[in-house]
Design an enzyme around this catalytic site. Sequence first.
Site, PDB file in Angstrom:
ATOM      1  N   GLN A   1       0.840  -1.228   0.022  1.00  0.00           N
ATOM      2  CA  GLN A   1      -0.058   0.124   0.010  1.00  0.00           C
ATOM      3  C   GLN A   1       0.894   1.208   0.109  1.00  0.00           C
ATOM      4  O   GLN A   1       2.114   1.309   0.352  1.00  0.00           O
ATOM      5  CB  GLN A   1      -0.885  -0.094   1.160  1.00  0.00           C
ATOM      6  CG  GLN A   1      -0.237  -0.058   2.556  1.00  0.00           C
ATOM      7  CD  GLN A   1      -1.130  -0.179   3.685  1.00  0.00           C
ATOM      8  OE1 GLN A   1      -1.391   0.712   4.562  1.00  0.00           O
ATOM      9  NE2 GLN A   1      -1.595  -1.571   3.943  1.00  0.00           N
TER      10      GLN A   1
ATOM     11  N   HIS B   1       0.135   5.668   0.924  1.00  0.00           N
ATOM     12  CA  HIS B   1      -0.588   6.991   1.428  1.00  0.00           C
ATOM     13  C   HIS B   1      -0.329   8.039   0.671  1.00  0.00           C
ATOM     14  O   HIS B   1       0.485   8.475   0.417  1.00  0.00           O
ATOM     15  CB  HIS B   1      -0.239   7.017   2.978  1.00  0.00           C
ATOM     16  CG  HIS B   1      -0.367   5.545   3.915  1.00  0.00           C
ATOM     17  ND1 HIS B   1      -1.442   4.845   3.811  1.00  0.00           N
ATOM     18  CD2 HIS B   1       0.401   4.949   4.431  1.00  0.00           C
ATOM     19  CE1 HIS B   1      -1.134   3.874   4.364  1.00  0.00           C
ATOM     20  NE2 HIS B   1      -0.107   3.930   4.640  1.00  0.00           N
TER      21      HIS B   1
ATOM     22  N   HIS C   1       4.870   0.075   0.613  1.00  0.00           N
ATOM     23  CA  HIS C   1       5.062  -0.640   1.718  1.00  0.00           C
ATOM     24  C   HIS C   1       4.358  -1.758   2.205  1.00  0.00           C
ATOM     25  O   HIS C   1       3.163  -1.752   1.772  1.00  0.00           O
ATOM     26  CB  HIS C   1       5.526   0.190   2.922  1.00  0.00           C
ATOM     27  CG  HIS C   1       4.313   1.020   3.778  1.00  0.00           C
ATOM     28  ND1 HIS C   1       3.749   2.374   2.950  1.00  0.00           N
ATOM     29  CD2 HIS C   1       3.530   0.759   4.573  1.00  0.00           C
ATOM     30  CE1 HIS C   1       2.777   2.588   3.558  1.00  0.00           C
ATOM     31  NE2 HIS C   1       2.431   1.514   4.640  1.00  0.00           N
TER      32      HIS C   1
ATOM     33  N   ARG D   1      -4.231   0.648  -2.152  1.00  0.00           N
ATOM     34  CA  ARG D   1      -3.458  -0.533  -2.215  1.00  0.00           C
ATOM     35  C   ARG D   1      -3.018  -0.914  -3.548  1.00  0.00           C
ATOM     36  O   ARG D   1      -3.580  -0.604  -4.613  1.00  0.00           O
ATOM     37  CB  ARG D   1      -4.625  -1.840  -1.727  1.00  0.00           C
ATOM     38  CG  ARG D   1      -4.951  -1.498  -0.469  1.00  0.00           C
ATOM     39  CD  ARG D   1      -6.173  -2.623   0.142  1.00  0.00           C
ATOM     40  NE  ARG D   1      -6.320  -2.327   1.481  1.00  0.00           N
ATOM     41  CZ  ARG D   1      -7.393  -1.517   1.804  1.00  0.00           C
ATOM     42  NH1 ARG D   1      -7.696  -0.451   0.986  1.00  0.00           N
ATOM     43  NH2 ARG D   1      -7.194  -1.277   3.372  1.00  0.00           N
TER      44      ARG D   1
END
Length: 406
Positions: A96, A98, A262, A281
């Site tokens: 995933q 962010h 990560h 994801r």
Amino acid sequence: MDRLANTVRPYAWGSTTAIPELLGVEPTGEPQAEMWMGAHPGAPSRIDRGAGPVPLAEAIDADPEAELGADAVRAFGPRLPFLLKLLAAGSPLSLQVHPDLAQAKEGFADEQRRGVPIDAAHRNYKDANHKPELICALTPFEGLCGFRHPAQAADLLEGLGVDTLKPYVDILRASPEESALREVLTALLTAEHDAMAETVERAAVEAERLGAGDGPHAADYAAYAATAHHYPGDPGVIAAMLLNHVRLQPGEALFLGAGLPHAYLSGLGVELMANSDNVLRCGLTPKHVDVPELLRVVRFEAGDAGVLRPEAVNGEEIYETPIDEFRLSRFVVAPGAAPHPLDARTPQILLCTQGTIRLVTRVGSAAGNGGSDELTLTPGESAFVPAGEYVSLSGEGTLFRATVVA
């Protein structure tokens, strides 16, 4: 100060034993993935100031400046801007990334404008905040963090001897770094499903064979083979081979900033993050993967994973990060040591992970919130200390401190 009553989240990837062992309780047989400490609406900690248990968020909402301090409210609004967790990975989490703050605000506003339900499976942005994270290992901890240099990824893929991986190897060797990584990740995530599943299966067999040997990449191959066992046929298995495989020893940490791909693979750690649920994801998941939005957010930059080790400052071991919403530090308290005072300017959550830690509120402090004058914490127990409350710690053991940058 207030002792926290916390919720354990039973996500399927969680370890069945790690958190119970830390808490000193019998395992239930069910996965126990994360224990949350904070005021996140998904599972807020509860406190009891004499009138019965209430969510920590409710106490903060009643008087934000008294609980958080005027500086924190001015900087981050009338909410606790971080969430502290115990995280226990028994199997790999999803691969995933962010978003950064601007991307989160833009994405959230766009989905709100389009009327995408907040709980829709295909929704990307649950809120308008970014989600930087820090994970600090309590046990040996394995993860994936950031892109390898393309030539290194090419060597790893080529070593598998799988013919259908050769086009990706050629791209990684021939193209500039950013375009090579972007092109290969895009191709993996948009490939025809059955063909990619067959490639993943063949790669997993070879990775298991090489992981059992003594070659220079044996540990990496073993980690990818184990990941493939949990996610057979998932293109994220090959995408994972583009990333650095990291093994943390207890006390070492990783900072996971915006756009950095990560995944956590195994181990127990203390995680501290900004209060957000925004996750895009890349794979290793049955959940929604929005490839165009993912490619907009990922930073295609290769480099080392950047293992963090704490810097000691006046007895406090600090994990430095480039953001203000949270700061993680650690105290290793020796028996017989003089009580160590804590900076009272900011709100704090204190978590004991080893031994017994005694917290004492200074008599005559301005806090006056009805909390205890003294608390004793054992492994897995935690406390919330409002801004302005003077606390000192003593005992014997290890205490993690989560707060904001003053």
